[in-house]
Design a protein around this motif. Structure first.
Motif, PDB file in Angstrom:
ATOM      1  N   SER A 187       0.789  -1.027  -0.175  1.00 13.51           N
ATOM      2  CA  SER A 187      -0.047   0.094   0.122  1.00 13.51           C
ATOM      3  C   SER A 187       0.765   1.345   0.068  1.00 13.51           C
ATOM      4  CB  SER A 187      -0.853  -0.008   1.133  1.00 13.51           C
ATOM      5  OG  SER A 187      -0.152   0.487   2.394  1.00 13.51           O
ATOM      6  N   ASN A 188       0.125   2.273  -0.023  1.00  9.25           N
ATOM      7  CA  ASN A 188       0.960   3.758   0.192  1.00  9.25           C
ATOM      8  C   ASN A 188       1.558   3.872   1.268  1.00  9.25           C
ATOM      9  OD1 ASN A 188      -1.441   4.372   1.027  1.00  9.25           O
ATOM     10  ND2 ASN A 188      -2.320   5.575  -0.589  1.00  9.25           N
ATOM     11  N   GLU A 189       1.219   3.443   2.231  1.00  6.55           N
ATOM     12  CA  GLU A 189       1.565   3.583   3.839  1.00  6.55           C
ATOM     13  C   GLU A 189       2.445   2.260   4.190  1.00  6.55           C
ATOM     14  OE1 GLU A 189      -1.792   2.207   6.544  1.00  6.55           O
ATOM     15  OE2 GLU A 189      -2.173   4.073   5.783  1.00  6.55           O
ATOM     16  N   THR A 190       2.846   1.470   3.443  1.00  6.34           N
ATOM     17  CA  THR A 190       3.421   0.252   3.699  1.00  6.34           C
ATOM     18  C   THR A 190       4.671   0.582   4.602  1.00  6.34           C
ATOM     19  OG1 THR A 190       2.603  -1.000   1.974  1.00  6.34           O
ATOM     20  CG2 THR A 190       4.757  -2.080   3.214  1.00  6.34           C
ATOM     21  N   SER A 191       5.506   1.377   4.042  1.00  6.21           N
ATOM     22  CA  SER A 191       6.827   1.538   5.043  1.00  6.21           C
ATOM     23  C   SER A 191       6.705   2.588   6.206  1.00  6.21           C
ATOM     24  CB  SER A 191       8.022   2.109   4.076  1.00  6.21           C
ATOM     25  OG  SER A 191       7.479   3.499   3.647  1.00  6.21           O
ATOM     26  N   ASP A 192       5.506   3.437   6.100  1.00  4.70           N
ATOM     27  CA  ASP A 192       5.283   4.047   7.223  1.00  4.70           C
ATOM     28  C   ASP A 192       4.587   3.313   8.342  1.00  4.70           C
ATOM     29  OD1 ASP A 192       6.279   6.612   5.916  1.00  4.70           O
ATOM     30  OD2 ASP A 192       4.327   7.144   5.001  1.00  4.70           O
ATOM     31  N   TYR A 193       3.855   2.295   7.939  1.00 10.44           N
ATOM     32  CA  TYR A 193       2.901   1.826   9.042  1.00 10.44           C
ATOM     33  C   TYR A 193       3.004   0.377   8.592  1.00 10.44           C
ATOM     34  CZ  TYR A 193       1.063   6.473   9.769  1.00 10.44           C
ATOM     35  OH  TYR A 193       0.827   7.894   9.818  1.00 10.44           O
ATOM     36  N   PRO A 194       4.303  -0.256   8.810  1.00  8.99           N
ATOM     37  CA  PRO A 194       4.489  -1.598   8.264  1.00  8.99           C
ATOM     38  C   PRO A 194       3.639  -2.941   8.963  1.00  8.99           C
ATOM     39  CG  PRO A 194       6.278  -0.892   9.722  1.00  8.99           C
ATOM     40  CD  PRO A 194       5.357   0.295   9.607  1.00  8.99           C
ATOM     41  N   TYR A 195       2.973  -2.624  10.043  1.00  6.16           N
ATOM     42  CA  TYR A 195       2.167  -3.470  10.800  1.00  6.16           C
ATOM     43  C   TYR A 195       0.769  -3.244  10.647  1.00  6.16           C
ATOM     44  CZ  TYR A 195       7.204  -4.321  12.015  1.00  6.16           C
ATOM     45  OH  TYR A 195       8.551  -4.359  12.049  1.00  6.16           O
ATOM     46  N   SER A 196       0.288  -2.345  10.079  1.00  8.29           N
ATOM     47  CA  SER A 196      -1.035  -1.900  10.201  1.00  8.29           C
ATOM     48  C   SER A 196      -1.898  -2.879   9.425  1.00  8.29           C
ATOM     49  CB  SER A 196      -1.333  -0.421   9.276  1.00  8.29           C
ATOM     50  OG  SER A 196      -1.315  -0.543   8.019  1.00  8.29           O
ATOM     51  N   LEU A 197      -3.249  -2.892   9.776  1.00  2.68           N
ATOM     52  CA  LEU A 197      -4.082  -4.133   9.109  1.00  2.68           C
ATOM     53  C   LEU A 197      -4.239  -3.603   7.498  1.00  2.68           C
ATOM     54  CD1 LEU A 197      -7.187  -4.216  11.611  1.00  2.68           C
ATOM     55  CD2 LEU A 197      -4.828  -5.692  11.528  1.00  2.68           C
ATOM     56  N   TYR A 198      -4.189  -2.254   7.449  1.00  2.00           N
ATOM     57  CA  TYR A 198      -4.068  -2.048   5.889  1.00  2.00           C
ATOM     58  C   TYR A 198      -3.081  -2.590   5.074  1.00  2.00           C
ATOM     59  CZ  TYR A 198      -4.742   1.200   1.819  1.00  2.00           C
ATOM     60  OH  TYR A 198      -5.133   1.881   0.645  1.00  2.00           O
ATOM     61  N   THR A 199      -1.914  -2.517   5.508  1.00  2.00           N
ATOM     62  CA  THR A 199      -0.491  -2.798   5.193  1.00  2.00           C
ATOM     63  C   THR A 199      -0.497  -4.221   4.881  1.00  2.00           C
ATOM     64  OG1 THR A 199       0.674  -0.863   5.656  1.00  2.00           O
ATOM     65  CG2 THR A 199       1.955  -2.983   5.256  1.00  2.00           C
ATOM     66  N   ASN A 205      15.369  -4.096   1.972  1.00  2.00           N
ATOM     67  CA  ASN A 205      14.041  -3.638   2.281  1.00  2.00           C
ATOM     68  C   ASN A 205      14.217  -1.810   2.252  1.00  2.00           C
ATOM     69  OD1 ASN A 205      15.811  -2.891   4.627  1.00  2.00           O
ATOM     70  ND2 ASN A 205      14.463  -3.076   5.956  1.00  2.00           N
ATOM     71  N   LEU A 206      15.199  -1.323   1.465  1.00  2.00           N
ATOM     72  CA  LEU A 206      15.444  -0.028   1.115  1.00  2.00           C
ATOM     73  C   LEU A 206      14.178   0.939   0.471  1.00  2.00           C
ATOM     74  CD1 LEU A 206      18.415  -1.225   1.870  1.00  2.00           C
ATOM     75  CD2 LEU A 206      19.258   0.746   0.088  1.00  2.00           C
ATOM     76  N   TRP A 207      13.553   0.143  -0.200  1.00  2.00           N
ATOM     77  CA  TRP A 207      12.484   0.985  -1.001  1.00  2.00           C
ATOM     78  C   TRP A 207      11.604   1.686  -0.011  1.00  2.00           C
ATOM     79  CZ3 TRP A 207      12.047   1.694  -6.013  1.00  2.00           C
ATOM     80  CH2 TRP A 207      11.134   2.374  -6.367  1.00  2.00           C
ATOM     81  N   VAL A 208      11.233   2.748  -0.361  1.00  2.00           N
ATOM     82  CA  VAL A 208      10.292   3.552   0.063  1.00  2.00           C
ATOM     83  C   VAL A 208       8.859   3.264  -0.204  1.00  2.00           C
ATOM     84  CG1 VAL A 208      10.217   5.623  -0.987  1.00  2.00           C
ATOM     85  CG2 VAL A 208       9.456   5.999   1.198  1.00  2.00           C
ATOM     86  N   VAL A 209       7.740   3.270   0.565  1.00  2.00           N
ATOM     87  CA  VAL A 209       6.306   3.411   0.347  1.00  2.00           C
ATOM     88  C   VAL A 209       5.789   1.846   0.198  1.00  2.00           C
ATOM     89  CG1 VAL A 209       4.557   4.076  -1.138  1.00  2.00           C
ATOM     90  CG2 VAL A 209       6.395   5.502  -1.003  1.00  2.00           C
TER      91      VAL A 209
END
Length: 850
Positions: free
Chosen positions: A412-424, A779-783
């Motif tokens: 998702s567009n928040e995968t790296s910001d919130y790596p353990y969220s339900l959405y991710t 895991n360098l990629w952002v987003v």
């Protein structure tokens, strides 16, 4: 009379002019707009290609996005129909950016809607991309065949497909380009997102791309897909991306965006002229500009914009210049060829993708997807005969799922910001299913083929080599199939030769019931696995064995043994067989290296540092990176079998809970099988894991394939494509004076040479190109790539030597034989029931889902 005739002629002339100028006709004009101007910075026109950028995920769960894209097609079709009778330059035009949702829409819609769509395609108001979606270069040649045959031929021929589009991704495999040409598609449209990478030419720009067979495609490397709006507005209308289900945000409505009052139009024109002047100042000299234009709700997975046509019509009505023209991607490419085709540079070579390292963020999923690919090769073996229709359909479904895994969106567009969220986690789970499902389905189908082949044959053990090369090595058996019989050998039914079984493990558990019906477990001795050695088993063949309880002594290899050397910790440093001038590998085999990036700002790593000048960029990467090697925890242990030596060593590294490396050196054949095991400690800190494979210094030019097409790494590539790392099918070969050394892996597709090179933007090969590094994790990629894959992982590699200069096909067949599964059927003496056999052993498509 004369007066009457004059009046009649005048009336007819009036009616002719009236109907010509004012009456809307049902006949669809195919004439192109000829309007253009040349009074503004020498731009005759701007072609606007309106698209919906397709991500399978990112802004919404993939299931939602796929459904939205089908709805977007209906919106675009109705907007096109609404304007179909206007003059050509006043019609709504849209390009379907992904063929996959279009095909789903086509199957599900009505016959009338299909006919309407064909009318709009003929009217050049709707264009269709040849690609099912945007793709990373991990696919095999078979999967590329599937992608370029995504829809039935009888439908494809009606769609007037002219172009293959690839947005975001920074590369395009040459195998894909050749398969486009095979379908008479001569244009490639690239909307490269320069984060972490870049374009071969200055964006926007075009070039001819020449294939090895001398055929050429015209490539347009345009601005990223969202940039069109910024030629008419100072800043983006979108703020942040939110999912469709968030009803507090919405797409722009009439009156929000692209306003058409005179003051707003003049402001937009000023922005446009400023942008065009900047282009000219930077050296852009084409007499036109071509832009992609996406909606400003999220710009990814957004629908068509009704406001865009209104804005363009108002622009042209006011006489603003350059003239704006809505075009399909195919029509825009024709204009590019017409305007500058004879003035463009021609490039040759592979086009490696700067973004591909993101796939290493999910090592298990990549591994299981690649194993699914090897299963499909086993399924296609001629040993099974001609596949029935059910098996063919199942194989097609499996390949399509694998293609979906290689689609460019991983989270998702928040995968790296919130790596353990339900959405991710929901998005990563869906992405992973595109790897695990084809793997499981391919195992299931292969099992059907094996049972169907051998069930009605005589009792015994049937071992199959379904690769295209002969096989020498171990055959692994499951002792559960022994039914508690202590088998100790196997006998070849045809030759009567016997081979000893080697056991691993102490026992397996079984359930027992006492006289009171209480259950408990007891240990059944005999090991958990059994192995035997086989020599030169022919390609695409099977051998019938019988399990025996008699003991057999192995015939040990005692002559022409390889010369081995070891370091002070007893780890192997070289192996050299008879006929070799240099060893197969040198000191440092399976050394483990971690590159720690001491900068949590992933955005800056890819979007800022990567675009600095060389000296400044390299200094920055040197400052923010630290290289740490794993250290031996103890001396390596050496275990000898009659056919090989197995050397294993425990290692330690601060980023790992545990680690072990293991290499098996074969006695008879120049081959080393390497395994690396580790347990990664959870962390979202950016880092890259590598395993090192050093070859003799005489190995100077690596060659590999991508999608089955060979290329010389660092040499056979178009300018400014990625050379910091390479996506390969499975192997790299080095030709040298004494023969060819071959490295291969069934688990990882990304390699680089000479050490860590992330962020270096290499143009030439490093001096120590003989040192190959397999990228295990990154895991360098952002987003939208996973930033934390903890836990136990295993990676398998092979090193082998061929005394000749083997062809690409031979190298592929040799390495495939190491990773294509070896189907084994333990066929009992008892016969199968005919009804059970009919329904359970017949190869067929998966009968349903859940």
């Amino acid at each position: 009379m004369k007066s009457t005739i004059s009046k009649l002629l005048s009336g007819l002339l009036f009616l002719f002019l009236f109907f010509s100028c004012n009456t809307k006709t049902e006949n669809i004009a195919e004439s192109d707009s000829s309007i253009e101007g040349k009074d503004t910075l020498d731009f005759k026109y701007i072609d606007i290609v309106h698209v919906t950028h397709t991500d399978y995920g990112y802004t919404d769960h993939a299931l939602v996005d796929i459904d939205l894209h089908k709805r977007f097609i209906d919106v675009a079709l109705d907007l096109a129909l609404q304007s179909q009778n206007e003059k050509p330059e006043s019609r709504f035009v849209w390009t379907v950016e992904a063929l996959d949702p279009f095909y789903s829409w086509w199957v599900e819609t009505t016959e009338k809607r299909r006919n309407d769509m064909l009318k709009m395609i003929k009217n050049k108001q709707i264009g269709i991309n040849a690609m099912p979606f945007h793709i990373h270069p991990y696919a095999s040649s078979e999967q590329w065949d599937e992608m370029l045959n995504w829809i039935p031929e009888e439908i494809r021929t009606q769609l007037d497909i002219k172009v293959g589009m690839q947005h975001d991704v920074n590369g395009f495999p040459r195998i894909a380009a050749t398969k486009l040409l095979d379908r008479d598609i001569n244009y490639v449209w690239m909307g490269i997102n320069q984060h972490w990478g870049g374009s071969p030419v200055e964006q926007p720009g075009a070039f001819w791309w020449k294939m090895p067979d001398s055929r050429k495609l015209l490539v347009w490397s345009g601005y990223p897909y969202w940039q069109g709006y910024l030629f008419f507005a100072e800043r983006e209308w979108r703020l942040q991306q939110r999912e469709y289900a968030n009803t507090q945000t919405t797409w722009p409505r009439n009156g929000n965006i692209l306003l058409t009052d005179e003051a707003s139009m003049r402001e937009s024109h000023e922005v446009c002229i400023k942008r065009l002047k900047d282009l000219r100042d930077k050296g852009y000299d084409y007499p036109f500009l071509t832009l992609t234009f996406t909606n400003e709700w999220r710009c990814d997975n957004d629908g068509p914009m009704p406001q865009l046509l209104t804005f363009i019509n108002k622009w042209n009505e006011m006489g603003l210049k350059p003239v704006l023209r809505m075009k399909t991607a195919g029509e825009a490419m024709k204009n590019i060829e017409k305007e500058v085709g004879d003035k463009l540079e021609t490039y040759e070579g592979e086009w490696q993708d700067w973004w591909a390292f993101g796939g290493a963020s999910m090592p298990r999923e990549m591994q299981v997807a690649r194993r699914g690919v090897y299963n499909t090769k086993a399924i296609k073996s001629p040993l099974w005969g001609t596949l029935n229709d059910g098996a063919k359909t199942e194989l097609k479904d499996i390949n399509r799922l694998l293609c979906r895994y290689f689609e460019h969106t991983y989270g998702s567009n928040e995968t790296s910001d919130y790596p353990y969220s339900l959405y991710t986690l929901g998005q990563l789970n869906e992405k992973g299913s595109f790897a695990y499902r084809p793997w499981e389905r391919s195992k299931y189908l292969l099992g059907q083929l094996v049972r169907n082949k051998f069930t009605d044959m005589d009792e015994g053990l049937y071992v199959s080599n379904v690769s295209n090369a002969s096989y020498t090595g171990w055959v692994k058996l499951d002792v559960v199939g022994f039914r508690e019989v202590d088998y100790k050998s196997v006998r070849d039914v045809k030759t009567n030769e016997t081979y000893p079984l080697f056991k691993e493990g102490d026992y397996v558990w079984r359930w027992v019931v006492d006289e009171n019906l209480n259950t408990s477990r007891e240990a059944v001795p005999g090991g958990t696995q059994a192995w035997f050695w086989i020599n030169n088993m022919p390609a695409n063949s099977y051998t019938h064995f019988m399990l025996e309880t008699s003991e057999v002594k192995a015939t040990e290899v005692k002559t022409d043994l390889p010369e081995l050397t070891f370091d002070k910790n007893n780890w192997i440093t070289s192996a050299k067989w008879k006929g070799m001038d240099e060893p197969l590998f040198t000191e440092g085999l399976a050394d483990f290296m971690v590159v720690n990036v001491n900068d949590m700002d992933r955005y800056s790593q890819g979007d800022v540092y990567m675009h600095w000048e060389d000296e400044k960029r390299l200094k920055k990467w040197e400052d923010i990176t630290e290289i740490n090697w794993a250290k031996p925890q103890n001396k390596a242990k050496v275990r000898e079998t009659p056919y090989s030596w197995i050397i294993s060593q425990d290692m330690e590294h601060p980023r790992l809970k545990s680690m072990r490396r293991e290499v098996e050196i074969f006695k008879e054949i120049p081959r080393a099988k390497v395994n690396v095991f580790f347990d990664r400690i959870s962390s979202i800190a950016p880092e890259v894991f590598y395993a090192r494979f050093p070859f003799p210094k005489g190995c100077k030019q690596p060659v590999a394939t991508n999608g089955g097409m060979p290329y010389e790494l660092y040499k056979d590539q178009i300018p400014n494509s990625c050379k910091d790392f390479f996506v390969i099918d499975s192997w790299v070969k080095y030709d040298s004076q004494d023969g060819t050394r071959i490295w291969s892996s069934g688990d990882i597709p990304i390699v680089n040479f000479g050490g860590h090179s992330m962020g270096k933007k290499l143009q030439n090969a490093p001096e120590n190109v003989n040192e190959l590094f397999g990228m295990l994790y990154n895991n360098l990629w952002v987003v939208n790539f996973c930033v934390d894959s903890p836990g136990e992982m295993t990676f398998e590699f092979d090193l082998t030597f061929d005394k000749g200069k083997p062809s690409v096909e031979k190298v592929r067949d040799i390495t495939d034989s190491y990773y294509i599964p070896m189907p084994i059927m333990n066929n009992p003496k008892a016969r199968e029931d005919a009804i059970v056999n009919k329904y359970l052993n017949t190869p067929q498509r998966l009968t349903g889902s859940y």
